[in-house]
Design a protein around this motif. Structure first.
Motif, PDB file in Angstrom:
ATOM      1  N   LYS A 226      12.411  -4.072   5.228  1.00 45.37           N
ATOM      2  CA  LYS A 226      12.978  -2.927   4.122  1.00 45.37           C
ATOM      3  C   LYS A 226      13.953  -2.147   5.057  1.00 45.37           C
ATOM      4  CE  LYS A 226       8.876  -1.458   3.526  1.00 45.37           C
ATOM      5  NZ  LYS A 226       7.732  -0.654   3.202  1.00 45.37           N
ATOM      6  N   HIS A 227      14.794  -1.572   4.558  1.00 45.14           N
ATOM      7  CA  HIS A 227      15.736  -0.650   5.002  1.00 45.14           C
ATOM      8  C   HIS A 227      16.047   0.749   4.034  1.00 45.14           C
ATOM      9  CE1 HIS A 227      19.748  -1.566   3.159  1.00 45.14           C
ATOM     10  NE2 HIS A 227      19.065  -2.818   2.776  1.00 45.14           N
ATOM     11  N   ASN A 228      16.607   1.624   4.724  1.00 48.81           N
ATOM     12  CA  ASN A 228      17.099   2.838   4.091  1.00 48.81           C
ATOM     13  C   ASN A 228      18.280   3.679   4.607  1.00 48.81           C
ATOM     14  OD1 ASN A 228      16.718   4.765   1.899  1.00 48.81           O
ATOM     15  ND2 ASN A 228      15.464   5.890   3.500  1.00 48.81           N
ATOM     16  N   TYR A 229      19.173   3.577   4.080  1.00 50.05           N
ATOM     17  CA  TYR A 229      20.300   4.401   4.374  1.00 50.05           C
ATOM     18  C   TYR A 229      20.269   5.901   4.362  1.00 50.05           C
ATOM     19  CZ  TYR A 229      25.273   6.448   4.540  1.00 50.05           C
ATOM     20  OH  TYR A 229      26.089   6.949   4.670  1.00 50.05           O
ATOM     21  N   LEU A 230      20.409   6.609   5.405  1.00 45.40           N
ATOM     22  CA  LEU A 230      20.051   7.998   5.530  1.00 45.40           C
ATOM     23  C   LEU A 230      21.277   8.784   5.394  1.00 45.40           C
ATOM     24  CD1 LEU A 230      16.998   8.039   7.821  1.00 45.40           C
ATOM     25  CD2 LEU A 230      17.237   8.074   5.557  1.00 45.40           C
ATOM     26  N   GLY A 231      22.643   8.301   5.624  1.00 48.21           N
ATOM     27  CA  GLY A 231      23.847   9.011   5.385  1.00 48.21           C
ATOM     28  C   GLY A 231      24.610   8.902   6.751  1.00 48.21           C
ATOM     29  N   THR A 232      25.449   9.982   6.811  1.00 47.72           N
ATOM     30  CA  THR A 232      26.215   9.682   7.963  1.00 47.72           C
ATOM     31  C   THR A 232      26.020  10.782   9.017  1.00 47.72           C
ATOM     32  OG1 THR A 232      27.934  11.607   6.616  1.00 47.72           O
ATOM     33  CG2 THR A 232      28.423   9.314   6.621  1.00 47.72           C
ATOM     34  N   THR A 233      26.405  10.707  10.327  1.00 51.92           N
ATOM     35  CA  THR A 233      26.048  11.372  11.450  1.00 51.92           C
ATOM     36  C   THR A 233      27.193  11.377  12.262  1.00 51.92           C
ATOM     37  OG1 THR A 233      24.408  11.660  13.469  1.00 51.92           O
ATOM     38  CG2 THR A 233      24.872   9.344  12.602  1.00 51.92           C
ATOM     39  N   SER A 234      27.171  12.508  13.181  1.00 56.03           N
ATOM     40  CA  SER A 234      28.145  12.557  14.474  1.00 56.03           C
ATOM     41  C   SER A 234      27.475  12.019  15.403  1.00 56.03           C
ATOM     42  CB  SER A 234      28.373  14.015  14.441  1.00 56.03           C
ATOM     43  OG  SER A 234      27.204  14.626  15.390  1.00 56.03           O
ATOM     44  N   ARG A 235      26.294  11.349  15.507  1.00 55.58           N
ATOM     45  CA  ARG A 235      25.706  10.370  16.638  1.00 55.58           C
ATOM     46  C   ARG A 235      26.758   9.165  16.715  1.00 55.58           C
ATOM     47  NH1 ARG A 235      20.251  12.345  17.115  1.00 55.58           N
ATOM     48  NH2 ARG A 235      20.481  14.582  16.584  1.00 55.58           N
ATOM     49  N   GLU A 236      26.505   8.763  17.962  1.00 56.75           N
ATOM     50  CA  GLU A 236      27.174   7.458  18.154  1.00 56.75           C
ATOM     51  C   GLU A 236      25.920   6.414  18.502  1.00 56.75           C
ATOM     52  OE1 GLU A 236      30.639   7.348  18.635  1.00 56.75           O
ATOM     53  OE2 GLU A 236      30.698   9.339  18.084  1.00 56.75           O
ATOM     54  N   SER A 237      26.623   5.214  18.405  1.00 49.34           N
ATOM     55  CA  SER A 237      25.513   4.249  18.694  1.00 49.34           C
ATOM     56  C   SER A 237      25.308   4.297  20.180  1.00 49.34           C
ATOM     57  CB  SER A 237      26.212   2.820  18.589  1.00 49.34           C
ATOM     58  OG  SER A 237      26.322   2.611  17.112  1.00 49.34           O
ATOM     59  N   ASP A 238      24.156   4.056  20.539  1.00 50.42           N
ATOM     60  CA  ASP A 238      23.741   4.167  22.078  1.00 50.42           C
ATOM     61  C   ASP A 238      24.184   2.961  23.013  1.00 50.42           C
ATOM     62  OD1 ASP A 238      22.993   6.754  21.401  1.00 50.42           O
ATOM     63  OD2 ASP A 238      21.020   5.843  20.923  1.00 50.42           O
ATOM     64  N   VAL A 239      25.568   2.824  22.849  1.00 49.39           N
ATOM     65  CA  VAL A 239      26.289   1.840  23.507  1.00 49.39           C
ATOM     66  C   VAL A 239      27.752   2.073  24.140  1.00 49.39           C
ATOM     67  CG1 VAL A 239      27.488  -0.555  22.842  1.00 49.39           C
ATOM     68  CG2 VAL A 239      25.438   0.309  21.502  1.00 49.39           C
ATOM     69  N   ASN A 240      27.842   1.448  25.455  1.00 49.33           N
ATOM     70  CA  ASN A 240      29.202   2.109  26.127  1.00 49.33           C
ATOM     71  C   ASN A 240      30.140   0.850  25.949  1.00 49.33           C
ATOM     72  OD1 ASN A 240      28.296   0.293  28.289  1.00 49.33           O
ATOM     73  ND2 ASN A 240      27.796   2.163  29.348  1.00 49.33           N
ATOM     74  N   SER A 241      31.439   1.046  26.457  1.00 45.11           N
ATOM     75  CA  SER A 241      32.235   0.060  26.612  1.00 45.11           C
ATOM     76  C   SER A 241      31.876  -1.251  27.716  1.00 45.11           C
ATOM     77  CB  SER A 241      33.505   0.701  26.881  1.00 45.11           C
ATOM     78  OG  SER A 241      33.741   1.344  28.234  1.00 45.11           O
ATOM     79  N   SER A 242      31.034  -1.061  28.266  1.00 45.93           N
ATOM     80  CA  SER A 242      30.500  -2.079  29.233  1.00 45.93           C
ATOM     81  C   SER A 242      29.628  -3.051  28.832  1.00 45.93           C
ATOM     82  CB  SER A 242      30.273  -1.511  30.580  1.00 45.93           C
ATOM     83  OG  SER A 242      31.381  -0.710  31.054  1.00 45.93           O
ATOM     84  N   ASP A 243      29.383  -3.137  27.380  1.00 45.77           N
ATOM     85  CA  ASP A 243      28.528  -3.852  26.733  1.00 45.77           C
ATOM     86  C   ASP A 243      26.978  -3.377  27.258  1.00 45.77           C
ATOM     87  OD1 ASP A 243      30.461  -4.945  25.228  1.00 45.77           O
ATOM     88  OD2 ASP A 243      29.945  -6.928  26.135  1.00 45.77           O
TER      89      ASP A 243
END
Length: 361
Positions: A226-243
């Motif tokens: 199951k999944h549930n969309y909660l909306g938009t956020t100013s948070r970023e994916s916890d990922v950087n440009s170095s993979d």
């Protein structure tokens, strides 16, 4: 998570295996440089992140990396790359601080009898980018221009691969969403130049393809994910440009941005270790690489060198819900380790993808 032998050089990484010196407390001895990324030799399996002071440092394997989490957490990175190779690994920190690694999905726990546990994150990491609202122009993809009247490309089989409905190959990772995957859309530009509203529906559709077992093979939906969309956020994916998976903020976010040039998209997942059972998913972030690649939400006959948003999203959602990569000869399956431009077939699950989900859910 499978128990790993205490080795200074992990088999499959260097091709050799050497015994690691044991500390007085029986843990493996670490050798951390003062700065820079760590290897599995610097922080070997069996060492303690507490004794070594390794929490917050980055361990790299095969061009990918993860930030060492707090005890009682496993972090995994899965990269969808243009070279057709599977890139990624998992680092587990047990409750007592001891480290173990899984360099592929071989030997992942198969029992799914665990339970959903509350997130135990006590110190979520918030970067400056998390705390500010990015404009839609940041890391924006080229606009998805569709020629009026052109039909979307039909799903097609690859002649060189087994038919999707007859290919039962699959791999699973050591994770399961025992509850409901709660996710947000981050700020900044979206793949295919989509608005955040249109991106929501594209990502939703991609995740639905996994949770609803979408296929044209005649398989009914027997998957309880199951999944549930909660909306938009100013948070970023916890990922950087170095993979690399950075320290997590406790919010599952889908967004777009800069990754290594050979990376199409990647997923970072954090789980609660359950020895003998599949780990419980705590957070999973997905990022599309809009700095180096173009995407489309509607591939047509005039499509050129663009990746399908929903095909890539379905593949990444597969990782979120515990599916691993399959290799050569299985190009028709959603979880094949590469994604081809201007193709939509990965939106539709094959036999192996369905069997993998049913084995977990």
């Amino acid at each position: 998570m499978v128990a790993f032998a205490v080795l200074a050089a992990v088999p499959g990484l260097t091709g050799t295996a050497q015994a690691t010196t044991q500390g007085a407390d029986g843990t493996a001895v670490c050798n951390l440089p003062e700065q820079g990324p760590l290897t599995t030799e610097n922080l070997p399996a069996g060492s303690s992140v507490l004794t070594c002071g390794a929490i917050g440092r980055v361990v790299t394997v095969d061009g990918t990396g993860v930030t060492v989490p707090e005890p009682g957490t496993t972090v995994s990175v899965d990269v969808l790359a243009t070279d057709g190779e599977a890139h990624g690994f998992s680092l587990e920190v047990a409750a007592d601080g001891k480290v173990s690694y899984a360099l592929n999905d071989a030997g992942a726990d198969s029992s799914t009898a665990g339970t959903d546990v509350p997130d135990h994150l006590t110190n979520p990491t918030h970067t400056a980018a998390d705390l500010s609202e990015e404009a839609d122009s940041v890391d924006a993809d080229a606009p998805d221009v569709i020629v009026e009247g052109e039909a979307e490309l039909a799903e097609a089989d690859t002649a060189a691969a087994a038919g999707a409905c007859s290919d039962g190959a699959y791999k699973t990772a050591d994770r399961k969403e025992y509850g409901t995957y709660q996710w947000y859309i981050g700020d900044g530009g979206m793949p295919a130049g989509l608005s955040r509203t249109d991106a929501k529906w594209a990502f939703w559709d991609a995740i639905d393809n996994i949770t609803d077992s979408y296929n044209n093979c005649g398989y009914t939906d027997q998957v309880g994910a199951k999944h549930n969309y909660l909306g938009t956020t100013s948070r970023e994916s916890d990922v950087n440009s170095s993979d690399q998976c950075t320290s997590r903020d406790g919010v599952s976010t889908w967004d777009a941005g800069n990754l290594k040039s050979g990376t199409i998209a990647m997923a970072c997942s954090w789980t609660f270790p359950m020895p003998g059972l599949k780990n419980d998913l705590l957070e999973a972030d997905v990022r599309y690489n809009t700095a180096d690649h173009n995407f489309t939400n509607k591939p047509t006959g005039s499509c050129s060198n663009k990746y399908d948003v929903r095909s890539v999203g379905t593949h990444e959602a597969g990782h979120v819900f515990g599916l691993g990569h399959v290799g050569s000869g299985h190009e028709n399956l959603t979880m094949y380790k590469n994604s081809r431009t201007c193709m939509t077939k990965a939106r539709t699950l094959g036999k192996g993808d369905i069997l993998a989900l049913r084995s977990i859910y």
